[in-house]
Design a protein around this motif. Structure first.
Motif, PDB file in Angstrom:
ATOM      1  N   LEU A   1       9.650 -10.729  -6.537  1.00  0.00           N
ATOM      2  CA  LEU A   1       8.286 -11.411  -6.791  1.00  0.00           C
ATOM      3  C   LEU A   1       7.141 -10.033  -7.281  1.00  0.00           C
ATOM      4  O   LEU A   1       7.224  -9.215  -7.276  1.00  0.00           O
ATOM      5  N   VAL A   2       6.344 -10.776  -8.277  1.00  0.00           N
ATOM      6  CA  VAL A   2       5.353  -9.781  -8.778  1.00  0.00           C
ATOM      7  C   VAL A   2       4.292  -9.518  -7.837  1.00  0.00           C
ATOM      8  O   VAL A   2       4.276 -10.093  -6.658  1.00  0.00           O
ATOM      9  N   PRO A   3       3.494  -8.445  -8.048  1.00  0.00           N
ATOM     10  CA  PRO A   3       2.687  -8.053  -6.952  1.00  0.00           C
ATOM     11  C   PRO A   3       1.578  -9.219  -6.446  1.00  0.00           C
ATOM     12  O   PRO A   3       1.239 -10.035  -7.171  1.00  0.00           O
ATOM     13  N   SER A   4       1.270  -9.054  -5.319  1.00  0.00           N
ATOM     14  CA  SER A   4       0.177 -10.084  -4.584  1.00  0.00           C
ATOM     15  C   SER A   4      -0.903 -10.131  -5.648  1.00  0.00           C
ATOM     16  O   SER A   4      -1.831 -11.026  -5.358  1.00  0.00           O
ATOM     17  N   SER A   5      -1.423  -9.039  -6.253  1.00  0.00           N
ATOM     18  CA  SER A   5      -2.734  -9.060  -7.016  1.00  0.00           C
ATOM     19  C   SER A   5      -2.346 -10.114  -8.083  1.00  0.00           C
ATOM     20  O   SER A   5      -3.399 -10.553  -8.646  1.00  0.00           O
TER      21      SER A   5
ATOM     22  N   ASN B   1       0.947  -1.182  -0.083  1.00  0.00           N
ATOM     23  CA  ASN B   1      -0.002  -0.008  -0.034  1.00  0.00           C
ATOM     24  C   ASN B   1       0.981   1.326  -0.022  1.00  0.00           C
ATOM     25  O   ASN B   1       0.504   2.404  -0.326  1.00  0.00           O
ATOM     26  N   ASN B   2       2.064   1.129   0.517  1.00  0.00           N
ATOM     27  CA  ASN B   2       2.922   2.210   0.654  1.00  0.00           C
ATOM     28  C   ASN B   2       4.219   2.321  -0.411  1.00  0.00           C
ATOM     29  O   ASN B   2       4.812   3.195  -0.585  1.00  0.00           O
TER      30      ASN B   2
ATOM     31  N   HIS C   1      11.104   6.325   1.915  1.00  0.00           N
ATOM     32  CA  HIS C   1       9.676   6.091   1.841  1.00  0.00           C
ATOM     33  C   HIS C   1       9.138   4.717   1.655  1.00  0.00           C
ATOM     34  O   HIS C   1       7.933   4.385   1.816  1.00  0.00           O
ATOM     35  N   TRP C   2      10.218   3.704   1.653  1.00  0.00           N
ATOM     36  CA  TRP C   2       9.993   2.403   1.675  1.00  0.00           C
ATOM     37  C   TRP C   2       9.707   1.925   3.068  1.00  0.00           C
ATOM     38  O   TRP C   2      10.433   2.398   3.925  1.00  0.00           O
ATOM     39  N   THR C   3       8.684   1.081   3.275  1.00  0.00           N
ATOM     40  CA  THR C   3       8.506   0.326   4.460  1.00  0.00           C
ATOM     41  C   THR C   3       8.775  -1.193   4.206  1.00  0.00           C
ATOM     42  O   THR C   3       8.008  -1.629   3.298  1.00  0.00           O
TER      43      THR C   3
ATOM     44  N   ALA D   1      -4.059  -8.653   3.654  1.00  0.00           N
ATOM     45  CA  ALA D   1      -2.624  -8.574   4.049  1.00  0.00           C
ATOM     46  C   ALA D   1      -2.063  -7.025   4.166  1.00  0.00           C
ATOM     47  O   ALA D   1      -2.257  -6.265   3.030  1.00  0.00           O
ATOM     48  N   LYS D   2      -1.460  -6.730   5.054  1.00  0.00           N
ATOM     49  CA  LYS D   2      -0.658  -5.286   5.162  1.00  0.00           C
ATOM     50  C   LYS D   2       0.750  -5.501   4.367  1.00  0.00           C
ATOM     51  O   LYS D   2       1.162  -4.642   3.404  1.00  0.00           O
TER      52      LYS D   2
END
Length: 118
Positions: free
Chosen positions: A47-51, A13-14, A105-107, A73-74
């Motif tokens: 890895l590709v996005p969880s979507s 999300n971030n 800006h990364w978490t 999932a956060k």
């Protein structure tokens, strides 16, 4: 020498929609070269996005299959590495260096676990 799996967890999300900046990619490439020259890195990948992922769950005697994205999932696993280090402290040190490459800006969180042999 023990092997370690490092799971890179990213807050999708971030995270920047465009992914890592060119500068970050360059820094990661240089560190990957250093880790490889040191004889530590065995394998790594993003890895590709969880979507684009699918979860398969076995619970209560039933199978379920859920396509991403996974709203609850956060953090998701965004990449991994398998390294061969003299001990866990060395694996953690390489991981800390990797995380420190990222802009503010990364978490991002990494989980380092020894691979059970045998």
């Amino acid at each position: 020498m023990p092997r370690y799996l490092t799971l890179i967890r990213v807050d999708e999300n971030n995270a920047p929609a465009e992914g890592p900046s060119p500068e970050l990619q360059e820094r990661m490439g240089k560190l990957l070269e250093e880790i490889t020259r040191a004889g530590v890195m065995l394998e790594t990948a993003g890895l590709v996005p969880s979507s684009q992922g699918t979860r398969v769950t076995w619970s209560g005697g039933r199978m379920s299959v859920t396509d991403g994205p996974f709203a609850e999932a956060k953090e998701v696993i965004g990449g991994y590495s398998i390294s061969q280090c003299k001990d866990k402290a060395e694996a953690v040190e390489w991981t800390k260096r990797f995380l420190a490459l990222h802009e503010d800006h990364w978490t991002i969180t990494a989980e380092v676990r020894e691979i059970a042999e045998g």
